[in-house]
Motif scaffolding. Structure first.
Motif, PDB file in Angstrom:
ATOM      1  N   PHE A  41      72.546  11.762  20.423  1.00 20.26           N
ATOM      2  CA  PHE A  41      73.188  12.983  19.947  1.00 20.26           C
ATOM      3  C   PHE A  41      74.305  12.676  18.951  1.00 20.26           C
ATOM      4  O   PHE A  41      74.400  13.303  17.896  1.00 20.26           O
ATOM      5  CB  PHE A  41      73.741  13.793  21.126  1.00 20.26           C
ATOM      6  N   ASP A  73      75.798  11.012  24.360  1.00 21.05           N
ATOM      7  CA  ASP A  73      75.093  12.277  24.552  1.00 21.05           C
ATOM      8  C   ASP A  73      76.094  13.421  24.347  1.00 21.05           C
ATOM      9  O   ASP A  73      77.279  13.169  24.081  1.00 21.05           O
ATOM     10  CB  ASP A  73      74.440  12.315  25.940  1.00 21.05           C
ATOM     11  N   GLU A  98      73.910  20.918  20.092  1.00 25.40           N
ATOM     12  CA  GLU A  98      73.032  20.442  21.172  1.00 25.40           C
ATOM     13  C   GLU A  98      71.723  21.231  21.200  1.00 25.40           C
ATOM     14  O   GLU A  98      70.649  20.664  21.408  1.00 25.40           O
ATOM     15  CB  GLU A  98      73.743  20.544  22.514  1.00 25.40           C
ATOM     16  N   ARG A  99      71.814  22.534  20.959  1.00 25.42           N
ATOM     17  CA  ARG A  99      70.586  23.355  20.939  1.00 25.42           C
ATOM     18  C   ARG A  99      69.654  22.951  19.794  1.00 25.42           C
ATOM     19  O   ARG A  99      68.445  22.971  19.922  1.00 25.42           O
ATOM     20  CB  ARG A  99      70.947  24.829  20.845  1.00 25.42           C
ATOM     21  N   TRP A 101      69.616  19.845  18.411  1.00 20.61           N
ATOM     22  CA  TRP A 101      69.239  18.450  18.646  1.00 20.61           C
ATOM     23  C   TRP A 101      68.225  18.305  19.766  1.00 20.61           C
ATOM     24  O   TRP A 101      67.352  17.425  19.708  1.00 20.61           O
ATOM     25  CB  TRP A 101      70.484  17.643  18.982  1.00 20.61           C
ATOM     26  N   ALA A 102      68.270  19.171  20.758  1.00 14.53           N
ATOM     27  CA  ALA A 102      67.457  19.037  21.969  1.00 14.53           C
ATOM     28  C   ALA A 102      65.974  18.783  21.700  1.00 14.53           C
ATOM     29  O   ALA A 102      65.355  17.997  22.419  1.00 14.53           O
ATOM     30  CB  ALA A 102      67.633  20.256  22.872  1.00 14.53           C
TER      31      ALA A 102
END
Length: 104
Positions: A41, A73, A98-99, A101-102
């Motif tokens: 991340f 992360d 994060e949304r 990258w997920a």
């Protein structure tokens, strides 16, 4: 060591990126990954430094921050931001990033 300005009033120390290895890491090394490996991340986020908005602001600040968890992360990034006493907008940018990258 010097500080870099953030549009959110937060300053980050500048210095060489080491990627946790103790050796200097170039920008291209920070964003290049083997296509068959998971992208950390922190590494992915730094690669977003050309993006507009909060994620781009966060990425540029992370790129300039020697202590940023490049191989971390999202929780490691949040912990680092907490230690740096970052503004709440930065945490929201981590959530948004994060949304995105997920799927990687």
């Amino acid at each position: 060591m010097s500080a870099v300005w953030s549009p959110h009033g937060q300053t980050f120390e500048t210095g060489l990126a080491t990627g946790g290895t103790g050796q200097a890491m170039t920008d291209s090394e920070a964003i290049e990954q083997d296509p068959f490996e998971d992208i950390a991340f922190g590494t992915w986020l730094i690669g977003q430094h050309g993006r507009d908005g909060w994620i781009g602001d966060l990425a540029r600040a992370a790129k300039a921050d020697r202590g940023f968890p490049r191989h971390g992360d999202p929780d490691a990034v949040r912990l680092h931001l907490n230690k740096m006493q970052a503004e709440s907008d930065m945490f929201e940018a981590v959530d948004d990033a994060e949304r995105l990258w997920a799927p990687f």
